[in-house]
Write a protein that holds these residues in place. Sequence first.
Motif, PDB file in Angstrom:
ATOM      1  N   ALA A 142       0.843  -1.202   0.000  1.00 15.39           N
ATOM      2  CA  ALA A 142       0.000   0.000   0.000  1.00 15.39           C
ATOM      3  C   ALA A 142       0.878   1.253   0.000  1.00 15.39           C
ATOM      4  O   ALA A 142       0.584   2.227  -0.714  1.00 15.39           O
ATOM      5  N   GLU A 143       1.951   1.235   0.764  1.00 13.14           N
ATOM      6  CA  GLU A 143       2.890   2.368   0.765  1.00 13.14           C
ATOM      7  C   GLU A 143       3.535   2.533  -0.608  1.00 13.14           C
ATOM      8  O   GLU A 143       3.669   3.652  -1.105  1.00 13.14           O
ATOM      9  N   GLN A 144       3.935   1.418  -1.214  1.00  9.76           N
ATOM     10  CA  GLN A 144       4.536   1.486  -2.547  1.00  9.76           C
ATOM     11  C   GLN A 144       3.554   2.040  -3.564  1.00  9.76           C
ATOM     12  O   GLN A 144       3.918   2.846  -4.407  1.00  9.76           O
ATOM     13  N   ARG A 145       2.293   1.602  -3.478  1.00  7.20           N
ATOM     14  CA  ARG A 145       1.272   2.104  -4.402  1.00  7.20           C
ATOM     15  C   ARG A 145       1.139   3.609  -4.251  1.00  7.20           C
ATOM     16  O   ARG A 145       1.074   4.326  -5.252  1.00  7.20           O
ATOM     17  N   ASP A 146       1.095   4.092  -3.025  1.00  5.00           N
ATOM     18  CA  ASP A 146       0.967   5.532  -2.798  1.00  5.00           C
ATOM     19  C   ASP A 146       2.137   6.302  -3.400  1.00  5.00           C
ATOM     20  O   ASP A 146       1.960   7.416  -3.894  1.00  5.00           O
ATOM     21  N   GLU A 147       3.328   5.704  -3.378  1.00 10.21           N
ATOM     22  CA  GLU A 147       4.501   6.345  -3.972  1.00 10.21           C
ATOM     23  C   GLU A 147       4.469   6.260  -5.498  1.00 10.21           C
ATOM     24  O   GLU A 147       4.886   7.182  -6.190  1.00 10.21           O
ATOM     25  N   LEU A 148       3.977   5.148  -6.037  1.00 11.92           N
ATOM     26  CA  LEU A 148       3.977   4.908  -7.479  1.00 11.92           C
ATOM     27  C   LEU A 148       2.904   5.678  -8.225  1.00 11.92           C
ATOM     28  O   LEU A 148       3.087   6.036  -9.387  1.00 11.92           O
ATOM     29  N   VAL A 149       1.780   5.904  -7.582  1.00 11.12           N
ATOM     30  CA  VAL A 149       0.589   6.385  -8.274  1.00 11.12           C
ATOM     31  C   VAL A 149       0.830   7.675  -9.061  1.00 11.12           C
ATOM     32  O   VAL A 149       0.211   7.885 -10.097  1.00 11.12           O
ATOM     33  N   ASP A 150       1.751   8.499  -8.633  1.00  6.55           N
ATOM     34  CA  ASP A 150       1.986   9.777  -9.315  1.00  6.55           C
ATOM     35  C   ASP A 150       2.942   9.698 -10.500  1.00  6.55           C
ATOM     36  O   ASP A 150       2.959  10.602 -11.329  1.00  6.55           O
ATOM     37  N   TYR A 151       3.756   8.631 -10.579  1.00  4.05           N
ATOM     38  CA  TYR A 151       4.729   8.604 -11.676  1.00  4.05           C
ATOM     39  C   TYR A 151       4.776   7.300 -12.462  1.00  4.05           C
ATOM     40  O   TYR A 151       5.319   7.278 -13.568  1.00  4.05           O
ATOM     41  N   ALA A 152       4.254   6.218 -11.941  1.00  2.42           N
ATOM     42  CA  ALA A 152       4.310   4.937 -12.656  1.00  2.42           C
ATOM     43  C   ALA A 152       3.145   4.845 -13.644  1.00  2.42           C
ATOM     44  O   ALA A 152       2.132   5.533 -13.485  1.00  2.42           O
ATOM     45  N   ASP A 153       3.298   3.973 -14.623  1.00  2.00           N
ATOM     46  CA  ASP A 153       2.170   3.812 -15.533  1.00  2.00           C
ATOM     47  C   ASP A 153       1.066   3.005 -14.849  1.00  2.00           C
ATOM     48  O   ASP A 153       1.294   2.340 -13.846  1.00  2.00           O
ATOM     49  N   ARG A 154      -0.125   3.091 -15.391  1.00  5.20           N
ATOM     50  CA  ARG A 154      -1.284   2.504 -14.712  1.00  5.20           C
ATOM     51  C   ARG A 154      -1.176   0.996 -14.569  1.00  5.20           C
ATOM     52  O   ARG A 154      -1.737   0.423 -13.645  1.00  5.20           O
ATOM     53  N   TRP A 155      -0.453   0.323 -15.460  1.00  2.00           N
ATOM     54  CA  TRP A 155      -0.342  -1.140 -15.373  1.00  2.00           C
ATOM     55  C   TRP A 155       0.593  -1.540 -14.237  1.00  2.00           C
ATOM     56  O   TRP A 155       0.390  -2.568 -13.603  1.00  2.00           O
ATOM     57  N   GLN A 156       1.594  -0.744 -13.966  1.00  2.00           N
ATOM     58  CA  GLN A 156       2.445  -1.006 -12.812  1.00  2.00           C
ATOM     59  C   GLN A 156       1.642  -0.830 -11.526  1.00  2.00           C
ATOM     60  O   GLN A 156       1.771  -1.619 -10.595  1.00  2.00           O
ATOM     61  N   VAL A 157       0.803   0.191 -11.490  1.00  2.00           N
ATOM     62  CA  VAL A 157      -0.037   0.423 -10.312  1.00  2.00           C
ATOM     63  C   VAL A 157      -1.019  -0.738 -10.151  1.00  2.00           C
ATOM     64  O   VAL A 157      -1.265  -1.201  -9.031  1.00  2.00           O
ATOM     65  N   LYS A 158      -1.561  -1.250 -11.254  1.00  4.13           N
ATOM     66  CA  LYS A 158      -2.494  -2.379 -11.179  1.00  4.13           C
ATOM     67  C   LYS A 158      -1.815  -3.610 -10.584  1.00  4.13           C
ATOM     68  O   LYS A 158      -2.434  -4.348  -9.822  1.00  4.13           O
TER      69      LYS A 158
END
Length: 186
Positions: A142-158
């Motif tokens: 969940a912490e990683q998702r919060d960090e990724l959501v602003d710069y990773a592509d949507r498939w990485q977030v998925k």
Amino acid sequence: MPDPKSRGRRRKLNATSYVVLGMLSYSPATSYDLKQWVANTIGNFWAFAHSQLYDEPARLVADGLVSETVEEGGRRKRTYEILPAGREALREWLADTTADQTEVRDLGLLKLFFANFGGREDLVRLAHDRHRSHKARADSYAEQRDELVDYADRWQVKTIELGIRYERCVEQFWADFIAELEEEQP
């Protein structure tokens, strides 16, 4: 009979091959860079020996899918970059069917299966250990998702979202099991 999609490649590519090709699709990298990227991303859900990330790029160079630049002097660091043939191999793999069953290798489940041969205190400890472990991993995701959501592509977030759901589901299984054990206390 050789794979018709291999177009003359000397060997069949494996999952590690595609990990390297996929990571190099983002940016050229050294084997060390690949190891770091994988540890912080797909290493969360795809486990393998990181030593493979030091051997596989050279194989992909020999296959004509990746180029290699060797630093002059110093440590002679090798940087790898995906070639058009490597991008095509990655596209072919992504287009191929994915019907394989998911493999679950959970030491806690293995111990639970054989728990009949241990003591009750071992079973209780196992349940609490596994519950804590899966909760911690879900929280970390969940912490990683919060960090990724602003710069990773949507498939990485998925991918990280599925990791969270999986870990929360298993965490709940162990919480329910702990409750069962507490109800059965002698």
